[in-house]
Scaffold this motif. Structure first.
Motif, PDB file in Angstrom:
ATOM      1  N   LEU A 191       0.806  -1.230   0.000  1.00  0.00           N
ATOM      2  CA  LEU A 191       0.000   0.000   0.000  1.00  0.00           C
ATOM      3  C   LEU A 191       0.839   1.281   0.000  1.00  0.00           C
ATOM      4  CD1 LEU A 191      -3.083  -0.828   2.261  1.00  0.00           C
ATOM      5  CD2 LEU A 191      -2.894  -0.815  -0.235  1.00  0.00           C
ATOM      6  N   GLY A 192       2.046   1.218   0.563  1.00  0.00           N
ATOM      7  CA  GLY A 192       2.910   2.414   0.594  1.00  0.00           C
ATOM      8  C   GLY A 192       3.155   2.949  -0.812  1.00  0.00           C
ATOM      9  N   LYS A 193       3.518   2.051  -1.726  1.00  0.00           N
ATOM     10  CA  LYS A 193       3.751   2.460  -3.123  1.00  0.00           C
ATOM     11  C   LYS A 193       2.461   2.999  -3.739  1.00  0.00           C
ATOM     12  CE  LYS A 193       7.915   1.315  -4.744  1.00  0.00           C
ATOM     13  NZ  LYS A 193       8.847   2.321  -5.225  1.00  0.00           N
ATOM     14  N   ASN A 194       1.343   2.356  -3.430  1.00  0.00           N
ATOM     15  CA  ASN A 194       0.067   2.822  -3.991  1.00  0.00           C
ATOM     16  C   ASN A 194      -0.261   4.224  -3.510  1.00  0.00           C
ATOM     17  OD1 ASN A 194      -1.551   0.583  -5.593  1.00  0.00           O
ATOM     18  ND2 ASN A 194      -0.251  -0.407  -4.069  1.00  0.00           N
ATOM     19  N   TYR A 195       0.128   4.526  -2.280  1.00  0.00           N
ATOM     20  CA  TYR A 195      -0.079   5.870  -1.737  1.00  0.00           C
ATOM     21  C   TYR A 195       0.729   6.886  -2.557  1.00  0.00           C
ATOM     22  CZ  TYR A 195      -0.058   9.762   1.533  1.00  0.00           C
ATOM     23  OH  TYR A 195      -0.174  11.011   2.088  1.00  0.00           O
ATOM     24  N   GLN A 196       1.987   6.523  -2.827  1.00  0.00           N
ATOM     25  CA  GLN A 196       2.826   7.427  -3.654  1.00  0.00           C
ATOM     26  C   GLN A 196       2.198   7.638  -5.029  1.00  0.00           C
ATOM     27  OE1 GLN A 196       6.866   6.031  -4.260  1.00  0.00           O
ATOM     28  NE2 GLN A 196       7.096   5.605  -2.087  1.00  0.00           N
ATOM     29  N   TRP A 197       1.777   6.541  -5.661  1.00  0.00           N
ATOM     30  CA  TRP A 197       1.246   6.643  -7.029  1.00  0.00           C
ATOM     31  C   TRP A 197      -0.065   7.426  -7.053  1.00  0.00           C
ATOM     32  CZ3 TRP A 197       2.096   0.668  -7.751  1.00  0.00           C
ATOM     33  CH2 TRP A 197       3.468   0.421  -7.864  1.00  0.00           C
ATOM     34  N   LEU A 200      -7.357   4.640  -7.480  1.00  0.00           N
ATOM     35  CA  LEU A 200      -6.755   4.586  -6.148  1.00  0.00           C
ATOM     36  C   LEU A 200      -7.166   5.795  -5.324  1.00  0.00           C
ATOM     37  CD1 LEU A 200      -3.074   3.624  -7.068  1.00  0.00           C
ATOM     38  CD2 LEU A 200      -4.780   2.150  -6.018  1.00  0.00           C
ATOM     39  N   PRO A 201      -7.700   5.579  -4.116  1.00  0.00           N
ATOM     40  CA  PRO A 201      -7.970   6.729  -3.249  1.00  0.00           C
ATOM     41  C   PRO A 201      -6.671   7.370  -2.770  1.00  0.00           C
ATOM     42  CG  PRO A 201      -8.576   4.660  -2.174  1.00  0.00           C
ATOM     43  CD  PRO A 201      -8.072   4.309  -3.534  1.00  0.00           C
ATOM     44  N   LYS A 202      -6.719   8.648  -2.435  1.00  0.00           N
ATOM     45  CA  LYS A 202      -5.493   9.384  -2.159  1.00  0.00           C
ATOM     46  C   LYS A 202      -5.043   9.353  -0.698  1.00  0.00           C
ATOM     47  CE  LYS A 202      -6.029  12.595  -6.017  1.00  0.00           C
ATOM     48  NZ  LYS A 202      -5.148  11.836  -6.900  1.00  0.00           N
ATOM     49  N   TYR A 204      -8.288  -1.601  -0.015  1.00  0.00           N
ATOM     50  CA  TYR A 204      -7.602  -2.899   0.008  1.00  0.00           C
ATOM     51  C   TYR A 204      -8.474  -3.951   0.710  1.00  0.00           C
ATOM     52  CZ  TYR A 204      -4.329  -6.533   1.261  1.00  0.00           C
ATOM     53  OH  TYR A 204      -3.740  -7.754   1.421  1.00  0.00           O
ATOM     54  N   ASN A 205      -9.081  -3.586   1.826  1.00  0.00           N
ATOM     55  CA  ASN A 205      -9.939  -4.534   2.555  1.00  0.00           C
ATOM     56  C   ASN A 205     -11.110  -4.977   1.680  1.00  0.00           C
ATOM     57  OD1 ASN A 205      -8.315  -4.374   4.768  1.00  0.00           O
ATOM     58  ND2 ASN A 205      -9.548  -2.819   5.816  1.00  0.00           N
ATOM     59  N   PRO A 260     -15.887  -9.663  -5.617  1.00  0.00           N
ATOM     60  CA  PRO A 260     -15.694 -10.576  -6.748  1.00  0.00           C
ATOM     61  C   PRO A 260     -15.578  -9.852  -8.091  1.00  0.00           C
ATOM     62  CG  PRO A 260     -17.991 -10.595  -6.047  1.00  0.00           C
ATOM     63  CD  PRO A 260     -17.271  -9.660  -5.122  1.00  0.00           C
ATOM     64  N   GLU A 261     -15.843  -8.540  -8.098  1.00  0.00           N
ATOM     65  CA  GLU A 261     -15.847  -7.805  -9.375  1.00  0.00           C
ATOM     66  C   GLU A 261     -14.520  -7.121  -9.680  1.00  0.00           C
ATOM     67  OE1 GLU A 261     -19.112  -5.121  -9.411  1.00  0.00           O
ATOM     68  OE2 GLU A 261     -20.585  -6.719  -9.154  1.00  0.00           O
ATOM     69  N   GLN A 262     -13.550  -7.246  -8.778  1.00  0.00           N
ATOM     70  CA  GLN A 262     -12.289  -6.534  -8.999  1.00  0.00           C
ATOM     71  C   GLN A 262     -11.105  -7.408  -8.583  1.00  0.00           C
ATOM     72  OE1 GLN A 262     -12.081  -2.774  -6.958  1.00  0.00           O
ATOM     73  NE2 GLN A 262     -10.555  -1.950  -8.339  1.00  0.00           N
ATOM     74  N   ARG A 263     -10.133  -7.556  -9.483  1.00  0.00           N
ATOM     75  CA  ARG A 263      -8.901  -8.276  -9.143  1.00  0.00           C
ATOM     76  C   ARG A 263      -7.732  -7.366  -9.459  1.00  0.00           C
ATOM     77  NH1 ARG A 263      -9.483 -14.511 -10.250  1.00  0.00           N
ATOM     78  NH2 ARG A 263     -11.707 -14.672  -9.831  1.00  0.00           N
TER      79      ARG A 263
END
Ligand SMILES: CC(C)(COP(=O)(O)OP(=O)(O)OC[C@H]1O[C@@H](n2cnc3c(N)ncnc32)[C@H](O)[C@@H]1OP(=O)(O)O)[C@@H](O)C(=O)NCCC(=O)NCCS
Length: 185
Positions: free
Chosen positions: A17-23, A38-40, A49-50, A56-59
């Motif tokens: 998640l750390g990288k996702n936060y940066q992106w 991605l939420p900010k 993430y939870n 089932p609709e997102q991978r």
């Protein structure tokens, strides 16, 4: 986990998640990606993430080099098994790794997974009209341009045209070296 010549595609893990936060907070990336899902804020990312664990609709898969470097995400969203279709999204979040063929390698592997494992019939993608690199990359992977959705996206105070592309199962050409799928993850 899906393994290709240079990449591993892993189910996203909490420590990613750390990288996702940066992106999510990278202005250039969010401008190119348009509808970056991605939420900010970190708290919202955790909730996102939870939700992924039971949605089932997102991978969402993390794109990692064989040495473990985490460079982006690829995902299927609006996954509809009854109609056998889904929307594909990708970011190479690390700018230094764009333009080296990793995006197309990940997209081809995800198409292989979607058509051969999930037995989907159709994959769609949406690309901002200005994003020539994404257009080229998807077309290189066999996606067909369906048309332009006029002023379909709003950001930075104006409306943007969006290109719609798709790939059908009988248009998909399996790779000479097929990605390997393992149950490790
Ligand atoms: C779009 C993205 C996923 C593509 O992944 P990538 O690893 O950079 O792409 P690849 O290297 O596999 O392929 C890019 C192709 O576009 C070409 N290209 C690069 N810049 C270009 C430009 N300005 N105009 C036209 N083509 C361009 C490259 O030459 C390459 O084609 P080639 O292999 O025939 O030479 C990645 O650049 C990215 O994440 N960008 C920011 C976020 C984004 O745009 N996401 C897509 C949202 S739909």
């Amino acid at each position: 986990m899906i393994k290709t010549e240079r990449l591993h595609l892993w189910a996203l893990e909490r420590h990613d998640l750390g990288k996702n936060y940066q992106w999510a907070n990278d202005m250039e990336l969010t401008r190119l990606a348009g509808s970056l899902p991605l939420p900010k804020a970190m708290g919202e990312l955790e909730a996102w993430y939870n939700n992924l664990q039971t949605n089932p609709e997102q991978r969402v898969l993390a794109i990692k080099l064989h040495d473990g470097a985490y460079i982006g995400n690829i995902e299927l969203r609006d996954l509809d098994l009854r109609c056998a279709n889904a929307e594909l999204g990708i970011i190479i979040g690390e700018a230094n790794y764009r333009g080296h063929g990793y995006g197309s390698e990940a997209v081809r592997a995800m198409c292989d997974f979607a058509f051969r494992q999930l037995r989907l019939h159709r994959l769609s993608v949406h690309v901002l009209e200005e994003n020539e690199r994404a257009l080229k990359m998807f077309q290189k992977c066999g996606f067909i341009l369906e048309g332009v959705q006029r002023q379909a996206f709003f950001q930075e105070g104006r409306y943007w045209n969006v290109r719609a592309l798709s790939l059908l199962e009988d248009e998909y050409r399996p790779l000479p070296t097929q990605p390997t799928l393992s149950e490790e993850d």
